[in-house]
Design a protein around this motif. Structure first.
Motif, PDB file in Angstrom:
ATOM      1  N   GLU A 117       0.839  -1.208   0.000  1.00 15.46           N
ATOM      2  CA  GLU A 117       0.000   0.000   0.000  1.00 15.46           C
ATOM      3  C   GLU A 117       0.869   1.252   0.000  1.00 15.46           C
ATOM      4  O   GLU A 117       0.550   2.248  -0.671  1.00 15.46           O
ATOM      5  CB  GLU A 117      -0.914   0.001   1.216  1.00 15.46           C
ATOM      6  N   GLN A 120       2.053   2.482  -3.386  1.00 15.10           N
ATOM      7  CA  GLN A 120       0.990   2.728  -4.367  1.00 15.10           C
ATOM      8  C   GLN A 120       1.442   3.710  -5.448  1.00 15.10           C
ATOM      9  O   GLN A 120       1.929   4.805  -5.161  1.00 15.10           O
ATOM     10  CB  GLN A 120      -0.249   3.277  -3.653  1.00 15.10           C
ATOM     11  N   VAL A 160      -4.116  -2.387  -5.454  1.00 16.02           N
ATOM     12  CA  VAL A 160      -2.789  -1.768  -5.441  1.00 16.02           C
ATOM     13  C   VAL A 160      -2.243  -1.697  -6.861  1.00 16.02           C
ATOM     14  O   VAL A 160      -2.414  -2.618  -7.655  1.00 16.02           O
ATOM     15  CB  VAL A 160      -1.794  -2.533  -4.533  1.00 16.02           C
ATOM     16  N   ASP A 161      -1.619  -0.586  -7.163  1.00 16.01           N
ATOM     17  CA  ASP A 161      -0.953  -0.391  -8.454  1.00 16.01           C
ATOM     18  C   ASP A 161       0.523  -0.217  -8.169  1.00 16.01           C
ATOM     19  O   ASP A 161       1.003   0.891  -7.881  1.00 16.01           O
ATOM     20  CB  ASP A 161      -1.529   0.841  -9.154  1.00 16.01           C
TER      21      ASP A 161
END
Length: 383
Positions: A117, A120, A160-161
């Motif tokens: 996280e 991100q 999430v990216d």
């Protein structure tokens, strides 16, 4: 353009809080040698994609610097976060990576986001991924496949990216065969490979790196820029650099401390086996110190015998005594435990990571070798 690259190499370096002086990480990387130039071309080609990248190389070769460069060239706006899997507490590793909710376990007094996280929109770099426990490998695989995390104590997935980059200095195929690493995870993270050669295989980088460290430490020490004599340059080029870039940095730092003028000469370079080595032949780790007692002669207090033998070595002026003694201790522990790293570490009272570092430093462990691998410890090869 090619001539300009040779004279003005691209330098990647760790600065500020990322450049801890006691770190074993390489803190600079150049692309001057033809091997490095090809590597840079590959990095530039891979960086803009979303594919996971696996960086393979010995300790101290600059794997984190490559990962940072991939992130910088990727165009991602989020942060670059680096995590050493071998340094994560096993009991807290899941929370560190994926986060937790308040009250999910003893000591979880509040909600906390994990590394995924926190990264991100950026890049998450997992160094020494071969040290990740098996139960976390399963969860990591799911996160990479689903692109979402679930905190401990929660059932709600969080998208999430994150661009994923991993690194290892061990043979993960051997780890898979030994049951220490999941094959499906290896397939998932090994889409794009970057092999980072050791410093000895890219000699064209040695002098540019040395000059970079001379400039850096001269500024820190406020001594004016020093320079290498021709013999000192030959000494650096003739050495094998088992500790790679980190060892080169230490050698240059020491040379600037002991050099009385702006000239760095061979005798200032603390390299074993190169031009700057001691004139006396150094004792190999397999050769015993003089008058070593046999097993039948050891008294009830073996440390007293060791102290007596050290006194003899001091009197005789043994060269490189500390390194020889450490090599002997490491080698004998490794032999006593039948080349098992975990048991050797326990015998000496150190962690497995420390044991592995010492084995590599003294030439008892070779990356990627298949000879001597055991089911108990797949990182081992015979010295």
């Amino acid at each position: 353009m090619r001539d300009e690259v040779w004279h003005r190499p691209i330098v990647l370096s760790l600065e500020g809080t990322n450049a801890q002086p006691l770190s074993i990480r390489a803190k600079a990387l150049v692309f001057t040698d033809p091997v490095s130039c090809r590597l840079l071309t590959l990095i530039e080609r891979l960086a803009p994609s979303e594919a996971p990248v696996m960086i393979i190389g010995e300790t101290g070769t600059g794997k984190e610097l490559v990962a940072r460069h991939i992130h910088q060239l990727s165009g991602r706006k989020g942060p670059f976060l680096a995590v050493n899997c071998g340094a994560i507490n096993d009991q807290l590793a899941e929370s560190e990576l994926f986060g937790h909710e308040a009250g999910s376990f003893t000591g979880a007094t509040g909600r906390r986001e994990g590394w995924f996280e926190a990264a991100q929109g950026g890049t998450l770099f997992l160094d020494e991924i071969g040290d990740l426990p098996l139960h976390l490998q399963v969860k990591l695989l799911r996160v990479l496949q689903e692109r979402e995390v679930v905190r401990i104590g929660s059932r709600k997935p969080i998208p999430v990216d994150v661009r994923f980059v991993a690194a290892t200095n061990v043979d993960l195929d051997a780890a898979v065969n030994a049951g220490h690493f999941r094959r499906d995870l290896l397939y998932r993270i090994n889409i794009a490979q970057v092999h980072l050669p050791p410093l000895r295989e890219r000699p064209g980088d040695i002098l540019p790196l040395a000059n970079h460290f001379i400039k850096q430490y001269s500024k820190r020490m406020n001594i004016g820029t020093a320079h290498l004599t021709s013999d000192a340059r030959e000494a650096l080029l003739s050495y094998a650099w088992p500790g790679n870039i980190r060892e080169l940095e230490n050698v240059i730092h020491f040379a600037l401390l002991v050099a009385e003028t702006s000239e760095v000469r061979p005798e200032h370079l603390k390299v074993k086996g190169g031009w700057g080595a001691e004139k006396q032949p150094s004792r190999h780790w397999q050769e015993p110190l003089p008058n070593v007692v046999t097993s039948t002669e050891v008294r009830a207090d073996p440390l007293a015998d060791i102290a007596r033998l050290l006194s003899i070595a001091f009197e005789q002026g043994q060269p490189d005594l500390f390194e020889s003694f450490e090599s002997l201790v490491v080698q004998e522990a490794f032999r006593y435990t039948r080349q098992n790293q975990v048991h050797s570490a326990a015998l000496l009272g150190v962690t497995r990571n420390v044991m592995r570092t010492m084995l590599k430093r003294h030439g008892l462990l070779a990356d990627g070798a298949e000879k001597g691998e055991s089911k108990d410890d797949w990182r081992m090869v015979e010295g």
